[in-house]
Scaffold this motif. Structure first.
Motif, PDB file in Angstrom:
ATOM      1  N   TYR A 164     -43.279   6.068  48.928  1.00 60.50           N
ATOM      2  CA  TYR A 164     -42.182   7.023  48.772  1.00 60.50           C
ATOM      3  C   TYR A 164     -42.639   8.225  47.942  1.00 60.50           C
ATOM      4  CZ  TYR A 164     -37.691   9.070  47.687  1.00 60.50           C
ATOM      5  OH  TYR A 164     -36.655   9.952  47.548  1.00 60.50           O
ATOM      6  N   ALA A 165     -43.332   7.964  46.824  1.00 60.79           N
ATOM      7  CA  ALA A 165     -43.806   9.054  45.972  1.00 60.79           C
ATOM      8  C   ALA A 165     -44.781   9.942  46.742  1.00 60.79           C
ATOM      9  CB  ALA A 165     -44.465   8.500  44.712  1.00 60.79           C
ATOM     10  N   ALA A 166     -45.692   9.335  47.490  1.00 62.00           N
ATOM     11  CA  ALA A 166     -46.676  10.106  48.254  1.00 62.00           C
ATOM     12  C   ALA A 166     -45.995  10.966  49.321  1.00 62.00           C
ATOM     13  CB  ALA A 166     -47.694   9.171  48.895  1.00 62.00           C
ATOM     14  N   GLN A 167     -44.997  10.397  50.012  1.00 57.99           N
ATOM     15  CA  GLN A 167     -44.291  11.155  51.050  1.00 57.99           C
ATOM     16  C   GLN A 167     -43.550  12.345  50.450  1.00 57.99           C
ATOM     17  OE1 GLN A 167     -41.741   8.246  52.806  1.00 57.99           O
ATOM     18  NE2 GLN A 167     -43.376   7.266  53.968  1.00 57.99           N
ATOM     19  N   GLN A 168     -42.889  12.133  49.332  1.00 52.76           N
ATOM     20  CA  GLN A 168     -42.129  13.222  48.720  1.00 52.76           C
ATOM     21  C   GLN A 168     -43.055  14.310  48.197  1.00 52.76           C
ATOM     22  OE1 GLN A 168     -38.865  13.520  49.036  1.00 52.76           O
ATOM     23  NE2 GLN A 168     -39.061  11.662  50.229  1.00 52.76           N
ATOM     24  N   MET A 169     -44.216  13.931  47.654  1.00 57.11           N
ATOM     25  CA  MET A 169     -45.165  14.919  47.161  1.00 57.11           C
ATOM     26  C   MET A 169     -45.736  15.730  48.331  1.00 57.11           C
ATOM     27  SD  MET A 169     -46.974  12.932  44.032  1.00 57.11           S
ATOM     28  CE  MET A 169     -47.717  14.406  43.350  1.00 57.11           C
ATOM     29  N   ARG A 170     -46.066  15.041  49.427  1.00 58.34           N
ATOM     30  CA  ARG A 170     -46.560  15.737  50.613  1.00 58.34           C
ATOM     31  C   ARG A 170     -45.511  16.704  51.137  1.00 58.34           C
ATOM     32  NH1 ARG A 170     -47.781  11.078  53.187  1.00 58.34           N
ATOM     33  NH2 ARG A 170     -49.576  10.363  52.059  1.00 58.34           N
ATOM     34  N   ARG A 171     -44.255  16.240  51.176  1.00 52.79           N
ATOM     35  CA  ARG A 171     -43.152  17.061  51.670  1.00 52.79           C
ATOM     36  C   ARG A 171     -42.988  18.326  50.831  1.00 52.79           C
ATOM     37  NH1 ARG A 171     -36.963  16.233  51.198  1.00 52.79           N
ATOM     38  NH2 ARG A 171     -36.255  17.611  52.824  1.00 52.79           N
ATOM     39  N   ALA A 172     -43.265  18.230  49.528  1.00 52.96           N
ATOM     40  CA  ALA A 172     -43.145  19.381  48.639  1.00 52.96           C
ATOM     41  C   ALA A 172     -44.390  20.265  48.644  1.00 52.96           C
ATOM     42  CB  ALA A 172     -42.865  18.893  47.219  1.00 52.96           C
ATOM     43  N   GLY A 173     -45.428  19.885  49.401  1.00 55.14           N
ATOM     44  CA  GLY A 173     -46.628  20.706  49.489  1.00 55.14           C
ATOM     45  C   GLY A 173     -47.614  20.477  48.352  1.00 55.14           C
ATOM     46  N   MET A 174     -47.494  19.360  47.664  1.00 50.94           N
ATOM     47  CA  MET A 174     -48.402  19.084  46.542  1.00 50.94           C
ATOM     48  C   MET A 174     -49.763  18.619  47.065  1.00 50.94           C
ATOM     49  SD  MET A 174     -45.936  17.306  43.770  1.00 50.94           S
ATOM     50  CE  MET A 174     -44.501  18.143  43.165  1.00 50.94           C
ATOM     51  N   THR A 175     -50.822  19.014  46.342  1.00 49.86           N
ATOM     52  CA  THR A 175     -52.177  18.707  46.801  1.00 49.86           C
ATOM     53  C   THR A 175     -52.940  17.807  45.844  1.00 49.86           C
ATOM     54  OG1 THR A 175     -52.974  20.739  45.755  1.00 49.86           O
ATOM     55  CG2 THR A 175     -52.359  20.866  48.097  1.00 49.86           C
ATOM     56  N   TRP A 176     -52.390  17.469  44.690  1.00 47.55           N
ATOM     57  CA  TRP A 176     -53.064  16.580  43.766  1.00 47.55           C
ATOM     58  C   TRP A 176     -52.026  15.730  43.040  1.00 47.55           C
ATOM     59  CZ3 TRP A 176     -51.678  16.927  38.684  1.00 47.55           C
ATOM     60  CH2 TRP A 176     -51.154  18.132  38.241  1.00 47.55           C
ATOM     61  N   VAL A 177     -52.501  14.629  42.468  1.00 45.24           N
ATOM     62  CA  VAL A 177     -51.623  13.724  41.740  1.00 45.24           C
ATOM     63  C   VAL A 177     -52.348  13.194  40.516  1.00 45.24           C
ATOM     64  CG1 VAL A 177     -52.294  11.715  43.106  1.00 45.24           C
ATOM     65  CG2 VAL A 177     -50.112  11.713  41.940  1.00 45.24           C
ATOM     66  N   LYS A 178     -51.599  12.913  39.475  1.00 45.97           N
ATOM     67  CA  LYS A 178     -52.183  12.367  38.249  1.00 45.97           C
ATOM     68  C   LYS A 178     -51.383  11.142  37.865  1.00 45.97           C
ATOM     69  CE  LYS A 178     -52.118  13.201  33.334  1.00 45.97           C
ATOM     70  NZ  LYS A 178     -51.452  14.001  32.335  1.00 45.97           N
ATOM     71  N   ARG A 179     -52.082  10.086  37.460  1.00 46.83           N
ATOM     72  CA  ARG A 179     -51.429   8.912  36.917  1.00 46.83           C
ATOM     73  C   ARG A 179     -52.115   8.569  35.612  1.00 46.83           C
ATOM     74  NH1 ARG A 179     -50.611   2.768  39.045  1.00 46.83           N
ATOM     75  NH2 ARG A 179     -49.262   2.160  37.331  1.00 46.83           N
ATOM     76  N   GLN A 180     -51.337   8.420  34.577  1.00 44.55           N
ATOM     77  CA  GLN A 180     -51.901   8.109  33.268  1.00 44.55           C
ATOM     78  C   GLN A 180     -52.097   6.600  33.140  1.00 44.55           C
ATOM     79  OE1 GLN A 180     -49.667   9.769  30.074  1.00 44.55           O
ATOM     80  NE2 GLN A 180     -50.965   8.915  28.502  1.00 44.55           N
ATOM     81  N   TRP A 181     -53.247   6.206  32.641  1.00 41.81           N
ATOM     82  CA  TRP A 181     -53.537   4.801  32.391  1.00 41.81           C
ATOM     83  C   TRP A 181     -53.743   4.628  30.899  1.00 41.81           C
ATOM     84  CZ3 TRP A 181     -53.371   0.403  35.076  1.00 41.81           C
ATOM     85  CH2 TRP A 181     -53.934  -0.725  34.474  1.00 41.81           C
ATOM     86  N   ARG A 182     -52.995   3.745  30.303  1.00 44.05           N
ATOM     87  CA  ARG A 182     -53.141   3.480  28.873  1.00 44.05           C
ATOM     88  C   ARG A 182     -54.067   2.290  28.689  1.00 44.05           C
ATOM     89  NH1 ARG A 182     -49.544   6.503  25.785  1.00 44.05           N
ATOM     90  NH2 ARG A 182     -47.846   7.350  26.996  1.00 44.05           N
ATOM     91  N   TYR A 183     -55.261   2.587  28.199  1.00 44.94           N
ATOM     92  CA  TYR A 183     -56.247   1.550  27.954  1.00 44.94           C
ATOM     93  C   TYR A 183     -55.873   0.796  26.683  1.00 44.94           C
ATOM     94  CZ  TYR A 183     -60.683  -0.694  26.874  1.00 44.94           C
ATOM     95  OH  TYR A 183     -61.650  -1.614  26.582  1.00 44.94           O
ATOM     96  N   GLN A 184     -55.933  -0.526  26.756  1.00 44.73           N
ATOM     97  CA  GLN A 184     -55.653  -1.356  25.590  1.00 44.73           C
ATOM     98  C   GLN A 184     -56.931  -2.074  25.202  1.00 44.73           C
ATOM     99  OE1 GLN A 184     -52.358  -3.877  26.557  1.00 44.73           O
ATOM    100  NE2 GLN A 184     -50.968  -2.148  26.895  1.00 44.73           N
ATOM    101  N   GLN A 185     -57.125  -2.228  23.920  1.00 53.82           N
ATOM    102  CA  GLN A 185     -58.341  -2.851  23.423  1.00 53.82           C
ATOM    103  C   GLN A 185     -58.514  -4.231  24.058  1.00 53.82           C
ATOM    104  OE1 GLN A 185     -58.559  -2.988  19.182  1.00 53.82           O
ATOM    105  NE2 GLN A 185     -60.628  -3.747  19.164  1.00 53.82           N
ATOM    106  N   GLY A 186     -59.715  -4.466  24.555  1.00 54.05           N
ATOM    107  CA  GLY A 186     -60.028  -5.743  25.174  1.00 54.05           C
ATOM    108  C   GLY A 186     -59.956  -5.730  26.696  1.00 54.05           C
ATOM    109  N   GLN A 187     -59.392  -4.654  27.309  1.00 51.87           N
ATOM    110  CA  GLN A 187     -59.341  -4.580  28.756  1.00 51.87           C
ATOM    111  C   GLN A 187     -60.715  -4.220  29.307  1.00 51.87           C
ATOM    112  OE1 GLN A 187     -56.303  -1.609  29.517  1.00 51.87           O
ATOM    113  NE2 GLN A 187     -54.960  -3.186  30.367  1.00 51.87           N
ATOM    114  N   SER A 188     -61.003  -4.751  30.482  1.00 53.45           N
ATOM    115  CA  SER A 188     -62.270  -4.377  31.100  1.00 53.45           C
ATOM    116  C   SER A 188     -62.080  -3.083  31.878  1.00 53.45           C
ATOM    117  CB  SER A 188     -62.772  -5.495  32.016  1.00 53.45           C
ATOM    118  OG  SER A 188     -62.192  -5.381  33.294  1.00 53.45           O
ATOM    119  N   GLY A 189     -63.141  -2.399  32.149  1.00 55.39           N
ATOM    120  CA  GLY A 189     -63.098  -1.161  32.916  1.00 55.39           C
ATOM    121  C   GLY A 189     -62.760  -1.391  34.369  1.00 55.39           C
ATOM    122  N   ASP A 190     -62.812  -2.668  34.847  1.00 49.31           N
ATOM    123  CA  ASP A 190     -62.516  -2.975  36.235  1.00 49.31           C
ATOM    124  C   ASP A 190     -61.048  -2.725  36.574  1.00 49.31           C
ATOM    125  OD1 ASP A 190     -64.647  -5.912  36.199  1.00 49.31           O
ATOM    126  OD2 ASP A 190     -65.123  -3.794  36.558  1.00 49.31           O
TER     127      ASP A 190
END
Length: 192
Positions: A164-190
Motif C-alpha cells: 500500500y505504501a509503495a503504491q501510494q508513493m508511486r501514485r504521488a510520483g515519488m522516486t525514493w524512500v527512506k526507512r529508519q532502522w534503530r540499531y540496538q546493542q547486541g544486534q547482528s548486522g544481518d
C-alpha cells in the motif's frame, strides 16, 4: 415446580429463536445502521487504506459484512459509495456487527444503498446564496512522473515497505524512500 421449568424452557427457546432470526436476517440482507459520529469511509478495513470520504454523524449505512477479526464493517451509504467503517463509529453493537458474514475487499458487494438523504459536507466558507451547499471539488489527478530522474527527486520516510505504501508513493510520483532502522546493542548486522 414443573410449571416454572416449562416456562423457563419455553422462554429460553423463544429467546434463542429470536436471536437466530436476527442473525440470519443480518447475514442475508445486511444490517441497517447509522454513523454515531463523523466517520471515515475507507477502501479497506484499516487506517492504512485510502479514505474515500468522511460520513457525517447520522449517515445511513447498510453493512453487508465484516473483516475477519479487525472490528471493521463493509457497507454502502445512500450516495452509493461502498467502503469500510470502524465498528466504534457505527450505531450498532459489536455483537450485531460480528453476526455479519466475513468478507474482504475483493468480495462482491450485492446490496442496494439504504434509503435516506445523501450527506453533504458543509462548505468551509459560504459561496453563492445563503444556505446553498458548495459542491465538492473533484479529486486532483495523480501526479505521474515520466521524466528521467535527475538531481532532486521526490520521496518520503515510511514506517514499513508494504504494498500500500509503495503504491501510494508511486501514485504521488515519488522516486525514493527512506526507512529508519534503530540499531540496538547486541544486534547482528544481518538484521539490516
Amino acid at each position: 415446580m414443573q410449571n416454572k421449568q416449562t416456562i423457563l424452557v419455553l422462554t429460553l427457546f423463544f429467546t434463542l429463536s429470536l436471536l437466530t432470526v436476527t442473525i440470519v436476517s443480518a447475514q442475508a440482507g445486511g444490517l441497517d445502521t447509522t454513523t454515531a459520529s463523523d466517520a471515515s469511509l475507507r477502501t479497506g478495513p484499516s487506517v492504512d487504506y485510502r479514505r474515500l470520504s468522511i460520513l457525517p454523524a447520522g449517515t445511513p449505512f447498510r453493512a453487508d459484512g465484516r473483516a475477519p477479526g479487525s472490528g471493521w464493517a463493509r457497507g454502502i451509504v445512500p450516495s452509493g459509495e461502498i467502503g469500510w467503517v470502524v465498528y466504534s463509529a457505527l450505531n450498532a453493537s459489536p455483537e450485531q456487527l460480528d453476526a455479519l458474514p466475513s468478507v474482504w475487499t475483493d468480495t462482491p458487494f450485492t446490496l442496494e444503498p439504504p434509503p435516506g438523504p445523501v450527506p453533504t459536507v458543509p462548505p468551509s466558507r459560504p459561496e453563492g446564496g445563503a444556505g446553498q451547499p458548495t459542491p465538492a471539488a473533484p479529486l486532483p489527478a495523480p501526479v505521474v512522473n515520466t521524466a528521467p530522474v535527475r538531481g532532486f527527486g521526490l520521496g518520503g520516510h515510511v514506517q514499513g515497505f508494504g504494498d500500500y505504501a509503495a503504491q501510494q508513493m508511486r501514485r504521488a510520483g515519488m522516486t525514493w524512500v527512506k526507512r529508519q532502522w534503530r540499531y540496538q546493542q547486541g544486534q547482528s548486522g544481518d538484521m539490516l
